[in-house]
Design a protein around this motif. Structure first.
Motif, short mmCIF file in Angstrom:
data_model
loop_
_atom_site.label_atom_id
_atom_site.label_comp_id
_atom_site.label_asym_id
_atom_site.label_seq_id
_atom_site.Cartn_x
_atom_site.Cartn_y
_atom_site.Cartn_z
N ARG A 35 47.61 12.16 44.87
CA ARG A 35 47.81 13.37 44.06
C ARG A 35 47.51 13.10 42.58
O ARG A 35 47.42 11.96 42.14
CB ARG A 35 49.25 13.89 44.22
CG ARG A 35 50.31 12.90 43.79
CD ARG A 35 51.71 13.45 44.02
NE ARG A 35 52.73 12.48 43.65
CZ ARG A 35 53.25 11.58 44.47
NH1 ARG A 35 52.85 11.55 45.73
NH2 ARG A 35 54.17 10.73 44.04
N ARG A 37 44.82 13.86 40.78
CA ARG A 37 43.47 13.42 40.43
C ARG A 37 42.67 14.60 39.88
O ARG A 37 42.66 15.68 40.48
CB ARG A 37 42.77 12.83 41.66
CG ARG A 37 43.48 11.60 42.22
CD ARG A 37 43.38 10.45 41.24
NE ARG A 37 44.15 9.31 41.63
CZ ARG A 37 43.67 8.05 41.67
NH1 ARG A 37 42.42 7.82 41.33
NH2 ARG A 37 44.44 7.06 42.04
N THR A 38 42.01 14.38 38.75
CA THR A 38 41.32 15.47 38.06
C THR A 38 39.82 15.34 38.20
O THR A 38 39.24 14.28 37.94
CB THR A 38 41.68 15.47 36.56
OG1 THR A 38 43.11 15.59 36.42
CG2 THR A 38 41.01 16.62 35.84
N VAL A 39 39.19 16.43 38.63
CA VAL A 39 37.74 16.54 38.68
C VAL A 39 37.37 17.90 38.10
O VAL A 39 37.93 18.92 38.50
CB VAL A 39 37.21 16.42 40.13
CG1 VAL A 39 35.71 16.71 40.18
CG2 VAL A 39 37.48 15.02 40.68
N PHE A 88 43.49 16.42 44.78
CA PHE A 88 43.83 15.25 45.58
C PHE A 88 42.55 14.51 45.98
O PHE A 88 41.53 15.13 46.30
CB PHE A 88 44.55 15.66 46.87
CG PHE A 88 45.88 16.32 46.65
CD1 PHE A 88 47.06 15.60 46.79
CD2 PHE A 88 45.97 17.66 46.30
CE1 PHE A 88 48.29 16.21 46.61
CE2 PHE A 88 47.18 18.28 46.12
CZ PHE A 88 48.36 17.55 46.26
N GLU A 89 42.64 13.19 45.98
CA GLU A 89 41.65 12.38 46.66
C GLU A 89 42.19 12.06 48.05
O GLU A 89 43.40 11.82 48.21
CB GLU A 89 41.34 11.11 45.89
CG GLU A 89 40.56 11.35 44.59
CD GLU A 89 40.24 10.07 43.84
OE1 GLU A 89 39.94 9.06 44.51
OE2 GLU A 89 40.29 10.08 42.60
N ASP A 116 37.72 6.45 50.68
CA ASP A 116 37.98 7.62 49.86
C ASP A 116 36.91 8.65 50.19
O ASP A 116 35.76 8.56 49.74
CB ASP A 116 37.93 7.24 48.37
CG ASP A 116 38.42 8.35 47.46
OD1 ASP A 116 38.32 9.53 47.85
OD2 ASP A 116 38.91 8.04 46.36
N TRP A 143 37.25 14.39 46.91
CA TRP A 143 38.30 15.14 46.21
C TRP A 143 38.32 16.58 46.73
O TRP A 143 37.28 17.17 47.02
CB TRP A 143 37.99 15.14 44.72
CG TRP A 143 38.95 15.90 43.86
CD1 TRP A 143 40.06 15.41 43.24
CD2 TRP A 143 38.88 17.29 43.48
NE1 TRP A 143 40.69 16.40 42.51
CE2 TRP A 143 39.98 17.56 42.65
CE3 TRP A 143 37.99 18.32 43.79
CZ2 TRP A 143 40.22 18.82 42.10
CZ3 TRP A 143 38.22 19.59 43.26
CH2 TRP A 143 39.32 19.83 42.41
N VAL A 180 33.81 12.08 44.22
CA VAL A 180 34.61 11.58 43.10
C VAL A 180 33.66 10.94 42.09
O VAL A 180 32.94 10.01 42.41
CB VAL A 180 35.65 10.54 43.58
CG1 VAL A 180 36.42 9.96 42.40
CG2 VAL A 180 36.60 11.18 44.59
#
Length: 274
Positions: free
Chosen positions: A98, A100-102, A108-109, A125, A128, A213
């Motif tokens: 949780r 994670r910024t894109v 979320f990733e 991974d 995202w 990501v």
């Protein structure tokens, strides 16, 4: 003229100046090492974009412990290497990372263990995804199902992250704030590789709901700026000591006597022209 420099007071100032300059040179050298290390990381990131993928074992040693343990971390000079590996996804132990910024959106990733033929696993991974529409940033999203059967993954080797709290299981999914492989491994029924794979490509193809990501370069030029800053400070401290010593020497020799104030009132007044 400069014999005063041998007095205890001036010798103390000299020692203090030299120590300060030495400390600043050391800090500059430390930042230079960080600049070189970050430059090497950026070079590996750039090289990985075009290199042919290598087998996972070439970049990351297999774990040798039992279930719930993590293998050795990948060597620093092998992180961001492009690798390929084949196995079967284990969706029962999916991990949501949780916060994670894109593209300025917090989401979320999604990490899913890929179980290999030897019974060990590597965390992949898969990308995202944003939170559920209309939900908060911590609300679990709808995660696309992992493909069944044999899957071939191509991606980058990434080191385990440090810090960031523990691992919880909520609604059948593991949740964490940081991708700490040793902590995650304790929640899994098999031994896990010491790094994870950031997905580039997958066969069968990945679900389009996942967003790649982004891989950010390190700010190595910031460290180079600190190198210049600390070395300039070291030079300025030595120059400053020399300037103060020279001023003291000139004062002692009477070369910098203060000027007498000029009495403007005593000066004759120029006569007005007729």
């Amino acid at each position: 003229m400069y014999r005063f420099l041998l007095t205890p007071r001036w010798l103390g100032w000299l020692a203090l100046t030299l120590v300060a300059a030495a400390v600043m040179v050391f800090l500059g050298n430390w930042q230079l090492d960080r600049y070189r290390g970050r430059t090497a990381i950026n070079d590996r990131i750039d090289a990985g974009a075009t290199m042919a993928p290598a087998p996972l074992r070439d970049a990351m040693p297999a774990p040798t412990g039992g279930p719930g343990t993590a293998g050795p971390a990948p060597a620093d000079d092998l992180t961001w290497t492009r690798v390929t590996v084949t196995g079967r996804y284990d969706p029962a132990n999916l991990v949501l990372v949780r916060g994670r910024t894109v593209d300025n959106t917090v989401g979320f990733e999604v990490l899913t263990p890929l179980v290999l033929t030897d019974g060990t696993a590597v965390l992949v991974d898969r990308g995202w995804i944003p939170p559920a529409p209309g939900a908060g940033a911590t609300t679990q999203p709808q995660v696309p199902a992992a493909p069944g059967g044999e899957v071939t993954v191509t991606g980058r080797v990434v080191s385990s992250e440090s810090g960031g709290g523990g691992v919880d299981r909520r609604d059948g999914k593991l949740e964490t704030r940081r991708i700490g492989i040793p902590r995650l491994a304790k929640q899994l029924p098999y031994a896990v590789h010491g790094g994870y794979v950031l997905l580039d490509q997958q066969t069968p193809a990945a679900d389009p709901a996942f967003q790649a990501v982004p891989i950010g370069h390190t700010n190595n030029w910031q460290n180079f700026g600190y190198v210049v800053q600390w070395w300039l400070f070291a030079g300025m401290s030595l120059v400053g000591y020399g300037w103060v010593a020279r001023r003291e020497a000139r004062r002692a020799a009477g070369l910098d006597r203060p000027r007498q104030p000029v009495d403007r009132a005593a000066e004759p007044t120029p006569s007005a022209s007729v």
